[in-house]
Design a protein around this motif. Sequence first.
Motif, PDB file in Angstrom:
ATOM      1  N   GLU A  55       1.197  -1.206   0.074  1.00 17.51           N
ATOM      2  CA  GLU A  55       0.285  -0.278   0.055  1.00 17.51           C
ATOM      3  C   GLU A  55       1.019   1.324  -0.007  1.00 17.51           C
ATOM      4  O   GLU A  55       2.245   1.011   0.527  1.00 17.51           O
ATOM      5  N   PRO A  56       0.186   2.762  -0.744  1.00 15.64           N
ATOM      6  CA  PRO A  56       1.605   3.553  -0.826  1.00 15.64           C
ATOM      7  C   PRO A  56       1.140   4.509   0.553  1.00 15.64           C
ATOM      8  O   PRO A  56       0.480   4.421   1.614  1.00 15.64           O
ATOM      9  N   GLU A  57       2.386   4.821   0.498  1.00 17.33           N
ATOM     10  CA  GLU A  57       2.569   6.412   2.294  1.00 17.33           C
ATOM     11  C   GLU A  57       1.552   6.908   2.388  1.00 17.33           C
ATOM     12  O   GLU A  57       1.105   7.306   1.511  1.00 17.33           O
ATOM     13  N   GLY A  58       0.951   6.540   3.160  1.00 15.53           N
ATOM     14  CA  GLY A  58      -0.491   7.526   3.747  1.00 15.53           C
ATOM     15  C   GLY A  58      -1.626   7.515   3.345  1.00 15.53           C
ATOM     16  O   GLY A  58      -2.542   7.760   3.686  1.00 15.53           O
ATOM     17  N   LEU A  59      -2.217   6.270   2.690  1.00 12.69           N
ATOM     18  CA  LEU A  59      -3.765   5.571   2.274  1.00 12.69           C
ATOM     19  C   LEU A  59      -3.690   5.790   3.554  1.00 12.69           C
ATOM     20  O   LEU A  59      -4.053   4.659   4.516  1.00 12.69           O
ATOM     21  N   ILE A  60      -5.369   5.886   3.038  1.00 13.83           N
ATOM     22  CA  ILE A  60      -6.547   6.311   3.832  1.00 13.83           C
ATOM     23  C   ILE A  60      -7.554   5.055   3.804  1.00 13.83           C
ATOM     24  O   ILE A  60      -8.084   4.922   2.485  1.00 13.83           O
ATOM     25  N   ARG A  75      -8.059   6.296  -0.291  1.00 14.32           N
ATOM     26  CA  ARG A  75      -7.577   7.803  -0.019  1.00 14.32           C
ATOM     27  C   ARG A  75      -6.584   8.067  -0.269  1.00 14.32           C
ATOM     28  O   ARG A  75      -5.800   7.234   0.978  1.00 14.32           O
ATOM     29  N   LEU A  76      -5.678   8.497  -0.423  1.00 15.09           N
ATOM     30  CA  LEU A  76      -4.719   9.373  -1.610  1.00 15.09           C
ATOM     31  C   LEU A  76      -4.400  11.012  -1.949  1.00 15.09           C
ATOM     32  O   LEU A  76      -4.607  10.989  -2.736  1.00 15.09           O
ATOM     33  N   GLY A  77      -3.700  11.517  -0.431  1.00 13.33           N
ATOM     34  CA  GLY A  77      -3.198  12.845  -1.649  1.00 13.33           C
ATOM     35  C   GLY A  77      -4.466  13.663  -0.956  1.00 13.33           C
ATOM     36  O   GLY A  77      -5.434  13.516  -0.623  1.00 13.33           O
ATOM     37  N   SER A  78      -4.283  14.740  -1.161  1.00 14.93           N
ATOM     38  CA  SER A  78      -4.949  16.354  -0.629  1.00 14.93           C
ATOM     39  C   SER A  78      -4.938  17.114  -2.410  1.00 14.93           C
ATOM     40  O   SER A  78      -4.471  16.468  -3.220  1.00 14.93           O
ATOM     41  N   GLU A 100      -0.494   7.018  -6.630  1.00 17.47           N
ATOM     42  CA  GLU A 100       0.314   7.545  -5.868  1.00 17.47           C
ATOM     43  C   GLU A 100       0.732   8.785  -7.291  1.00 17.47           C
ATOM     44  O   GLU A 100       1.338   9.943  -6.299  1.00 17.47           O
ATOM     45  N   TYR A 101       0.500   8.573  -8.246  1.00 16.34           N
ATOM     46  CA  TYR A 101       1.132   9.471  -9.707  1.00 16.34           C
ATOM     47  C   TYR A 101       0.282  10.473  -9.217  1.00 16.34           C
ATOM     48  O   TYR A 101       0.751  11.865  -8.857  1.00 16.34           O
ATOM     49  N   THR A 108      -6.456  14.691  -4.870  1.00  9.34           N
ATOM     50  CA  THR A 108      -6.893  13.533  -4.057  1.00  9.34           C
ATOM     51  C   THR A 108      -7.382  12.037  -5.155  1.00  9.34           C
ATOM     52  O   THR A 108      -7.975  12.583  -5.563  1.00  9.34           O
ATOM     53  N   ALA A 109      -6.804  11.256  -5.053  1.00 10.58           N
ATOM     54  CA  ALA A 109      -7.041   9.609  -5.094  1.00 10.58           C
ATOM     55  C   ALA A 109      -7.703   9.146  -4.338  1.00 10.58           C
ATOM     56  O   ALA A 109      -7.733   8.400  -3.987  1.00 10.58           O
ATOM     57  N   LEU A 110      -9.232   8.466  -5.045  1.00 13.94           N
ATOM     58  CA  LEU A 110      -9.743   7.768  -4.263  1.00 13.94           C
ATOM     59  C   LEU A 110     -10.864   6.459  -5.241  1.00 13.94           C
ATOM     60  O   LEU A 110     -11.887   6.759  -6.171  1.00 13.94           O
ATOM     61  N   ALA A 111     -10.272   5.166  -4.990  1.00 13.52           N
ATOM     62  CA  ALA A 111     -11.033   4.698  -5.280  1.00 13.52           C
ATOM     63  C   ALA A 111     -11.582   3.755  -4.336  1.00 13.52           C
ATOM     64  O   ALA A 111     -11.680   3.621  -3.226  1.00 13.52           O
ATOM     65  N   PHE A 112     -12.053   2.764  -5.264  1.00  6.92           N
ATOM     66  CA  PHE A 112     -12.983   1.856  -4.319  1.00  6.92           C
ATOM     67  C   PHE A 112     -13.406   0.413  -4.522  1.00  6.92           C
ATOM     68  O   PHE A 112     -13.606   0.182  -5.768  1.00  6.92           O
ATOM     69  N   ASP A 113     -13.466  -0.884  -3.938  1.00  5.06           N
ATOM     70  CA  ASP A 113     -13.678  -2.171  -4.005  1.00  5.06           C
ATOM     71  C   ASP A 113     -15.348  -1.987  -4.351  1.00  5.06           C
ATOM     72  O   ASP A 113     -15.934  -2.056  -3.922  1.00  5.06           O
ATOM     73  N   ASN A 114     -15.496  -3.035  -5.850  1.00  6.86           N
ATOM     74  CA  ASN A 114     -16.613  -2.826  -6.190  1.00  6.86           C
ATOM     75  C   ASN A 114     -17.892  -4.287  -5.447  1.00  6.86           C
ATOM     76  O   ASN A 114     -16.890  -5.060  -5.054  1.00  6.86           O
ATOM     77  N   PRO A 115     -18.842  -4.138  -5.626  1.00  4.30           N
ATOM     78  CA  PRO A 115     -19.793  -4.567  -5.097  1.00  4.30           C
ATOM     79  C   PRO A 115     -19.332  -7.004  -5.159  1.00  4.30           C
ATOM     80  O   PRO A 115     -19.011  -6.959  -5.971  1.00  4.30           O
TER      81      PRO A 115
END
Length: 284
Positions: A55-60, A75-78, A100-101, A108-115
């Motif tokens: 996991e990237p450092e700082g990942l929430i 979530r990563l970044g601001s 990370e990029y 802010t990068a916000l990803a989610f796992d689908n159902p």
Amino acid sequence: MSSKIYFQQKQGFSFRKSMVNLTSRLHHRLAPTHAKKFAKKLLLTPVRSTRNVAEPEGLIREAVETAEGKMMTYRLGSGPTWVLGHGWSGSSSQFFPLMEYIAEAGFTALAFDNPAHGESEGRFGHLPGFVSALDSVLEQQESIAGVVAHSMGGAMVLESRHQCLENKPVLLVAPVLNYTENLLSTVASSGYSMRLFNEVVDDIAEAYQYPLDSIDPIKRLSQRQAKAVIVHDTGDRFASFSASEQASTEFDHVTLIATEGLGHGRILKSEQLRQGFDLLAKAS
């Protein structure tokens, strides 16, 4: 079969295909209720990703409530938010390098796992459920800067009518633009009973008020106003490159970045994908 049910696989006549057809039709005739239950499990159960990705450092991480149950978000970044959506049998961890990029670029990068994927709740996966989960995640954002989607996630994003996506740039990675054609062709080529398949699809359509013949990602893409970039490998075996090429030719707001030798998955770590993001980030 579920791991590839949304992707076209070229197959000729085979004994296995004939046996699948015979046994599925016989099962349906002798025990229709059990056959449909089995078909639902077979056709709608994705492979849960077991990738061991750092996991990237700082990942929430945060599990959020949606209409499809609790979805795990990352979530990563601001800064302005880019939402990332994965495809069938995928997970958010596929996006970690790109996240990370994006974060390093001041977003802010916000990803989610689908159902039924990754660490999200759910037993079954299907496009109407994907769209429902996406809309619920978007509903909890004040605003977004753009969206990134891979594979079947591209169909998910294009099918969404959420106002949060209006006039927002979209980065499509190896998208399945000819979704319905691909799905029907794949099931037919597997030999599985189309009648049984249609019963499963009809149940989903009724539950979500979302008929299969209403799904048309290419049409949705043509109706968008904002800029779209497609990054697609010419040798992709799972999603049609020609459909992406045609879209870039016919629609002025669509730009295609073609790659070679990266296939359907490795493209997510490519320099070309980062270039595609840069094009949209600068434009927005």
